[in-house]
Scaffold this motif. Sequence first.
Motif, short mmCIF file in Angstrom:
data_model
loop_
_atom_site.label_atom_id
_atom_site.label_comp_id
_atom_site.label_asym_id
_atom_site.label_seq_id
_atom_site.Cartn_x
_atom_site.Cartn_y
_atom_site.Cartn_z
N ASN A 1 0.83 -1.22 0.00
CA ASN A 1 0.00 0.00 0.00
C ASN A 1 0.86 1.26 0.00
O ASN A 1 0.63 2.19 0.77
N LYS A 2 1.85 1.26 -0.83
CA LYS A 2 2.76 2.39 -1.03
C LYS A 2 3.53 2.78 0.23
O LYS A 2 3.98 3.91 0.40
N ARG A 3 3.63 1.85 1.16
CA ARG A 3 4.41 2.16 2.37
C ARG A 3 5.27 0.96 2.74
O ARG A 3 4.82 -0.19 2.59
N LYS A 4 6.46 1.24 3.22
CA LYS A 4 7.35 0.13 3.58
C LYS A 4 6.92 -0.43 4.94
O LYS A 4 6.71 0.34 5.89
N LYS A 5 6.80 -1.74 4.99
CA LYS A 5 6.37 -2.38 6.25
C LYS A 5 7.32 -3.54 6.57
O LYS A 5 7.88 -4.14 5.67
N ARG A 6 7.41 -3.81 7.86
CA ARG A 6 8.29 -4.91 8.26
C ARG A 6 7.43 -6.15 8.52
O ARG A 6 6.58 -6.16 9.42
N PHE A 7 7.67 -7.17 7.73
CA PHE A 7 6.88 -8.41 7.85
C PHE A 7 7.66 -9.43 8.68
O PHE A 7 8.85 -9.63 8.47
N TYR A 8 6.91 -10.06 9.59
CA TYR A 8 7.53 -11.07 10.47
C TYR A 8 6.95 -12.44 10.17
O TYR A 8 5.76 -12.57 9.84
N GLN A 9 7.77 -13.47 10.33
CA GLN A 9 7.31 -14.85 10.18
C GLN A 9 8.19 -15.76 11.04
O GLN A 9 9.35 -15.41 11.35
N LEU A 10 7.64 -16.91 11.42
CA LEU A 10 8.43 -17.87 12.22
C LEU A 10 9.65 -18.34 11.44
O LEU A 10 9.55 -18.60 10.24
N SER A 11 10.75 -18.48 12.12
CA SER A 11 11.94 -19.08 11.50
C SER A 11 11.88 -20.59 11.74
O SER A 11 10.96 -21.08 12.43
N ALA A 12 12.83 -21.32 11.22
CA ALA A 12 12.86 -22.78 11.45
C ALA A 12 12.98 -23.07 12.95
O ALA A 12 12.26 -23.92 13.48
N ASP A 13 13.89 -22.33 13.62
CA ASP A 13 14.03 -22.50 15.07
C ASP A 13 12.74 -22.15 15.79
O ASP A 13 12.36 -22.78 16.78
N GLY A 14 12.09 -21.10 15.29
CA GLY A 14 10.84 -20.64 15.89
C GLY A 14 9.77 -21.71 15.80
O GLY A 14 9.01 -21.93 16.75
N ARG A 15 9.70 -22.39 14.63
CA ARG A 15 8.69 -23.45 14.46
C ARG A 15 8.91 -24.58 15.47
O ARG A 15 7.98 -25.07 16.09
N GLU A 16 10.19 -24.96 15.61
CA GLU A 16 10.50 -26.05 16.54
C GLU A 16 10.18 -25.63 17.98
O GLU A 16 9.57 -26.38 18.74
N THR A 17 10.60 -24.39 18.31
CA THR A 17 10.35 -23.90 19.67
C THR A 17 8.86 -23.81 19.94
O THR A 17 8.39 -24.14 21.03
N LEU A 18 8.11 -23.35 18.94
CA LEU A 18 6.66 -23.22 19.11
C LEU A 18 6.03 -24.57 19.41
O LEU A 18 5.20 -24.68 20.32
N SER A 19 6.43 -25.61 18.67
CA SER A 19 5.80 -26.90 18.90
C SER A 19 6.13 -27.42 20.31
O SER A 19 5.29 -27.98 20.99
#
Lengths: 321, 115
Positions: free
Chosen positions: B77-95
């Motif tokens: 939308n014509k603006r710079k945004k910072r997108f976050y997502q789980l990393s591989a370590d994050g997925r393992e830690t989450l489970s």
Amino acid sequence: MELVERYLNAVKRLLPKAQQDDIVAELSDDISTKIEARESELGRALTLQEQADVLKPYGRPIVAAARYRPHQYLIGPGVFPYYLATLRTGLPILLALEFGGALLETLTNASIFPAGFIFNSVVWFVGVVTLFFAIRERAVARSTPGRWNPMTLPPLGTEAISRTSITIDLIFNLVFLGVILDVPGIRATLWTLMTAASKASLPLSVAGAWQPLLAALAIVSVVIVVQDCILLVRPYWTRFRSATLACTSLAAGVIFSLALQSHALTIVASTPAMRDAAAALNSAVWISLLLGALIAYACAVYYAIAAFRRSGAAARSAVSG
Amino acid sequence: MGRPALSNELFENLRLELRRGCLALAVLAHLHEEHYGYTLRKALADHGLDIDEGTLYPLLRRLESQGLLQSEWREENKRKKRFYQLSADGRETLSRLLAEWKLINASLDRIVAEA
């Protein structure tokens, strides 16, 4: 949007330099998105007050910026008990040293500590200890959960010792040590206090034969001061501590006994007129030494019996355990 | 007169303490899909978990610095945004965290049922 810019600038100034632009860009995007959503709901631009209402949940700049720091406290709960224990142990030792020094100053009129020394040293001590634990909080506490050996716990049935009584004992031992080491002017002052004479000249001196005994007494006093410091750190009785106190008491008793044999030479008059005063003082010193020796031997016996009893209690505890 | 105020304050402290641990779990769980801060906050709020701005962004940064999230700046939308997502370590830690949370939840259910 000037108000938003002012807010972002205020936050930016308080952020770590390396992260300033990144954090502010993200914050700016979030605030702008929020304002646009609100404007789209209302169908008009937000007033200044409405912009302020959007900013309020982000908190004051100092708080908003602090939340990005990895540590939001100086000393955390993991390190705090050690910090408190260090202060509780160190401050009495420091105060004992200083009150001992102050007492000597009062007796001697000599200047041992500069003005404001007590206040300054307490502030410095608290400051340095706080700094040390703040660094430890960041460097050590994260890396290891802390190694400790449960075997170092005090055995059951150990009697606690009051830190106040140890501190008082420490103060007196330091003053005694000051007298033995002849902190400048102290013996002259004691003479002045006893006779109300001028402090300018002391017509008496300690006999040369006493010097080795004074050196031995100084060593015993230093050992007792060290023992007091250890007791302040671990204020409970053990067999070993009772035994060491029995030894130092015995050593003091032996030194007093040796001193009794040379009582005639204790104090020497430097002028013929002072001979009577010296004789009277020597009698007083002899009685004090006799009493001191008896008390020291009594203490040695008392601590030896206590060590023996604690040894028996430890053995029983080991068997029942 | 002072008692209700004290009890409210105590409750509020305990509530915040209870929520604090859950927030990280909720954020990690929601970042299976890519989000930027604003949409993540809205999504959490839609699920009944309000999280204020001053808490969310520092939390995202902390999780990223711990290697549990990865992020990138992108224009939308014509603006710079910072997108976050789980990393591989994050997925393992989450489970692992979810398994732990389920255990805690089950234990609490049993304790509360017996109380």
